[in-house]
Enzyme design. Structure first.
Site, PDB file in Angstrom:
ATOM      1  N   TYR A   1       0.814  -1.220   0.000  1.00  0.00           N
ATOM      2  CA  TYR A   1       0.000   0.000   0.000  1.00  0.00           C
ATOM      3  C   TYR A   1       0.847   1.270   0.000  1.00  0.00           C
ATOM      4  O   TYR A   1       0.299   2.373  -0.005  1.00  0.00           O
ATOM      5  CB  TYR A   1      -1.075  -0.015   1.068  1.00  0.00           C
ATOM      6  CG  TYR A   1      -0.711  -0.129   2.522  1.00  0.00           C
ATOM      7  CD1 TYR A   1       0.242   0.678   3.110  1.00  0.00           C
ATOM      8  CD2 TYR A   1      -1.407  -1.029   3.341  1.00  0.00           C
ATOM      9  CE1 TYR A   1       0.518   0.592   4.466  1.00  0.00           C
ATOM     10  CE2 TYR A   1      -1.133  -1.130   4.702  1.00  0.00           C
ATOM     11  CZ  TYR A   1      -0.161  -0.311   5.256  1.00  0.00           C
ATOM     12  OH  TYR A   1       0.107  -0.390   6.591  1.00  0.00           O
TER      13      TYR A   1
ATOM     14  N   LYS B   1       4.762   4.671   4.757  1.00  0.00           N
ATOM     15  CA  LYS B   1       5.463   3.620   4.000  1.00  0.00           C
ATOM     16  C   LYS B   1       5.870   4.154   2.617  1.00  0.00           C
ATOM     17  O   LYS B   1       6.928   3.796   2.097  1.00  0.00           O
ATOM     18  CB  LYS B   1       4.582   2.381   3.840  1.00  0.00           C
ATOM     19  CG  LYS B   1       4.158   1.720   5.146  1.00  0.00           C
ATOM     20  CD  LYS B   1       5.220   0.823   5.714  1.00  0.00           C
ATOM     21  CE  LYS B   1       4.685  -0.063   6.835  1.00  0.00           C
ATOM     22  NZ  LYS B   1       5.750  -0.775   7.563  1.00  0.00           N
TER      23      LYS B   1
HETATM   24  C1  HXC Z   1      -7.806   6.399  16.664  1.00  0.00           C
HETATM   25  C2  HXC Z   1      -5.844   6.249  17.862  1.00  0.00           C
HETATM   26  C3  HXC Z   1      -5.943   4.825  17.913  1.00  0.00           C
HETATM   27  C4  HXC Z   1      -7.092   4.228  17.274  1.00  0.00           C
HETATM   28  C5  HXC Z   1      -4.119   5.412  18.928  1.00  0.00           C
HETATM   29  N1  HXC Z   1      -4.697   6.536  18.507  1.00  0.00           N
HETATM   30  N2  HXC Z   1      -4.845   4.344  18.571  1.00  0.00           N
HETATM   31  N3  HXC Z   1      -6.769   7.021  17.258  1.00  0.00           N
HETATM   32  N4  HXC Z   1      -7.970   5.059  16.660  1.00  0.00           N
HETATM   33  N5  HXC Z   1      -7.265   2.921  17.271  1.00  0.00           N
HETATM   34  C6  HXC Z   1      -4.220   7.889  18.734  1.00  0.00           C
HETATM   35  C7  HXC Z   1      -4.292   8.232  20.219  1.00  0.00           C
HETATM   36  O1  HXC Z   1      -5.587   8.640  20.585  1.00  0.00           O
HETATM   37  C8  HXC Z   1      -3.289   9.361  20.324  1.00  0.00           C
HETATM   38  O2  HXC Z   1      -3.821  10.582  19.862  1.00  0.00           O
HETATM   39  C9  HXC Z   1      -2.229   8.964  19.317  1.00  0.00           C
HETATM   40  O3  HXC Z   1      -2.836   8.005  18.422  1.00  0.00           O
HETATM   41  C10 HXC Z   1      -1.044   8.319  19.975  1.00  0.00           C
HETATM   42  O4  HXC Z   1      -1.507   7.217  20.720  1.00  0.00           O
HETATM   43  P1  HXC Z   1      -0.715   6.650  21.979  1.00  0.00           P
HETATM   44  O5  HXC Z   1      -1.342   5.364  22.389  1.00  0.00           O
HETATM   45  O6  HXC Z   1      -0.573   7.724  22.988  1.00  0.00           O
HETATM   46  O7  HXC Z   1       0.718   6.474  21.355  1.00  0.00           O
HETATM   47  P2  HXC Z   1       1.741   5.352  21.459  1.00  0.00           P
HETATM   48  O8  HXC Z   1       1.668   4.633  22.754  1.00  0.00           O
HETATM   49  O9  HXC Z   1       2.978   5.977  21.113  1.00  0.00           O
HETATM   50  O10 HXC Z   1       1.257   4.317  20.343  1.00  0.00           O
HETATM   51  C11 HXC Z   1       1.666   4.391  18.996  1.00  0.00           C
HETATM   52  C12 HXC Z   1       0.614   3.748  18.096  1.00  0.00           C
HETATM   53  C13 HXC Z   1       0.179   2.394  18.626  1.00  0.00           C
HETATM   54  C14 HXC Z   1       1.184   3.623  16.696  1.00  0.00           C
HETATM   55  C15 HXC Z   1      -0.570   4.703  18.082  1.00  0.00           C
HETATM   56  O11 HXC Z   1      -0.867   1.882  17.827  1.00  0.00           O
HETATM   57  C16 HXC Z   1       1.290   1.386  18.701  1.00  0.00           C
HETATM   58  O12 HXC Z   1       2.321   1.608  19.341  1.00  0.00           O
HETATM   59  N6  HXC Z   1       1.102   0.197  18.123  1.00  0.00           N
HETATM   60  C17 HXC Z   1       2.055  -0.914  18.294  1.00  0.00           C
HETATM   61  C18 HXC Z   1       2.845  -1.128  17.109  1.00  0.00           C
HETATM   62  C19 HXC Z   1       1.986  -1.532  15.947  1.00  0.00           C
HETATM   63  O13 HXC Z   1       0.860  -1.054  15.768  1.00  0.00           O
HETATM   64  N7  HXC Z   1       2.482  -2.405  15.098  1.00  0.00           N
HETATM   65  C20 HXC Z   1       1.703  -2.834  13.990  1.00  0.00           C
HETATM   66  C21 HXC Z   1       2.469  -2.613  12.766  1.00  0.00           C
HETATM   67  S1  HXC Z   1       1.746  -3.651  11.535  1.00  0.00           S
HETATM   68  P3  HXC Z   1      -4.457  11.710  20.846  1.00  0.00           P
HETATM   69  O14 HXC Z   1      -4.864  12.814  19.919  1.00  0.00           O
HETATM   70  O15 HXC Z   1      -5.630  11.068  21.529  1.00  0.00           O
HETATM   71  O16 HXC Z   1      -3.346  12.082  21.779  1.00  0.00           O
HETATM   72  C22 HXC Z   1       1.575  -2.802  10.198  1.00  0.00           C
HETATM   73  C23 HXC Z   1       0.754  -3.585   9.216  1.00  0.00           C
HETATM   74  C24 HXC Z   1       1.136  -3.374   7.810  1.00  0.00           C
HETATM   75  O17 HXC Z   1       2.045  -1.720  10.031  1.00  0.00           O
HETATM   76  C25 HXC Z   1       0.207  -4.243   6.972  1.00  0.00           C
HETATM   77  C26 HXC Z   1       0.875  -4.700   5.717  1.00  0.00           C
HETATM   78  C27 HXC Z   1       0.001  -5.532   4.816  1.00  0.00           C
END
Ligand code: HXC
Length: 267
Positions: free
Chosen positions: A147, A162
């Protein structure tokens, strides 16, 4: 498919789970010294334990790739332990599904910071230390997704990040070729990992609908990912730079312009 991996010093971001862990275990098994980083130490230590129990060499160092000071400390820690890294896998990612209109600036920034800015900080740190690396060859592998060029409704932040990494790969490949440093991307489609199964294809109905649109009829496995990563990092790919290896079973090509035409063969 693994010439030159033995003796490398490999840094892997997001090495505590999924693809990062699988690539760490694989490369350590081929004789590389592997440093994994991530935000939480426990999963990283599990990766190290897996590697050490198989006789490999690894270290776990915590690092949030969004913070340039932590990235610098990570590379200093790896260098102190194993010597300057010659190989980097930018695997750490952040993502969540949300309509763009519901994305807060902070949510947008969190994902761009991890994926795009983190990739740049780590790549720069590797390049700065690379002249001191002892391996004759080295490279950077960026994990993106198909994507990057199609876009992805529902994860506009991740798709944009990405795309930035995909573009950065091509600039750095040319700038850093004189260092002997190659820079490439791996672009997997949907892949069987614990997190992906739980979040992206949690039910049989969703899995079936998705796999029905993949010409090879299945998701990627971690074995597919490590095999391709190993190839791109190895000396078997020593003339490949600025490239992207797509690993999606044909999914991104499947729609085709004439898919509704009567002359198009149906699988
Ligand atoms: C809306 C959201 C949200 C959700 C977080 N936020 N999750 N908004 N819907 N589901 C918002 C929060 O409200 C906050 O904004 C801001 O994002 C930061 O969130 P935090 O939880 O405070 O940040 P942090 O702890 O740093 O988390 C980072 C993250 C989190 C990216 C948001 O999802 C994360 O760490 N995930 C783990 C890693 C991950 O997701 N790996 C997957 C990669 S797989 P506000 O405004 O409220 O402060 C991938 C797939 C590719 O990339 C597919 C290929 C085919």
């Amino acid at each position: 498919m693994s010439r030159g991996i033995e003796g490398r010093v490999v840094a892997i971001t997001g090495g505590g789970s999924g693809m990062g862990r699988a690539m760490a275990v694989d490369l350590a098994g081929l004789g590389a010294s592997v440093a994994v980083c991530g935000r939480r130490v426990e999963p990283l230590e599990e990766t190290v334990a897996l590697i050490e129990s198989a006789g490999g060499t690894a270290v776990a160092l915590t690092c949030d790739v969004r913070d340039p000071a932590q990235v610098e400390a990570f590379f200093a820690g790896v260098t102190e332990r194993f010597g300057a890294p010659d190989t980097l896998i930018n695997n750490a990612a952040g993502n969540f599904v949300a309509n763009a209109v519901d994305l807060s600036p902070n949510g947008w920034r969190a994902v761009i910071d991890i994926v795009l800015n983190g990739t740049f900080y780590c790549s720069r740190a590797l390049a700065l230390g690379f002249p001191q690396a002892t391996a004759a060859t080295g490279s950077i592998l960026n994990i993106i997704a198909t994507y990057a060029w199609t876009g992805n409704p529902g994860t506009a932040h991740s798709a944009a990040a990405k795309a930035g990494v995909w573009n950065l790969t091509k600039s750095l490949a040319v700038e850093w070729a004189p260092l002997g440093l190659r820079v490439n991307c791996l672009a997997p489609g949907p892949t069987e990992t614990e997190a992906a199964s739980a979040n992206l294809f949690p039910t049989d109905a969703i899995r079936d609908a998705m796999t029905s649109e993949i010409p090879l009829g299945r998701f990627a496995t971690l074995a597919d990912i490590v095999g391709s990563a190993r190839f791109l990092l190895s000396d078997d790919a020593s003339y490949v730079t600025g490239e992207t290896l797509v690993l999606d079973g044909g999914e991104s090509l499947a729609p085709g312009m004439f898919r509704h035409s009567p002359i198009t063969p149906k699988g």
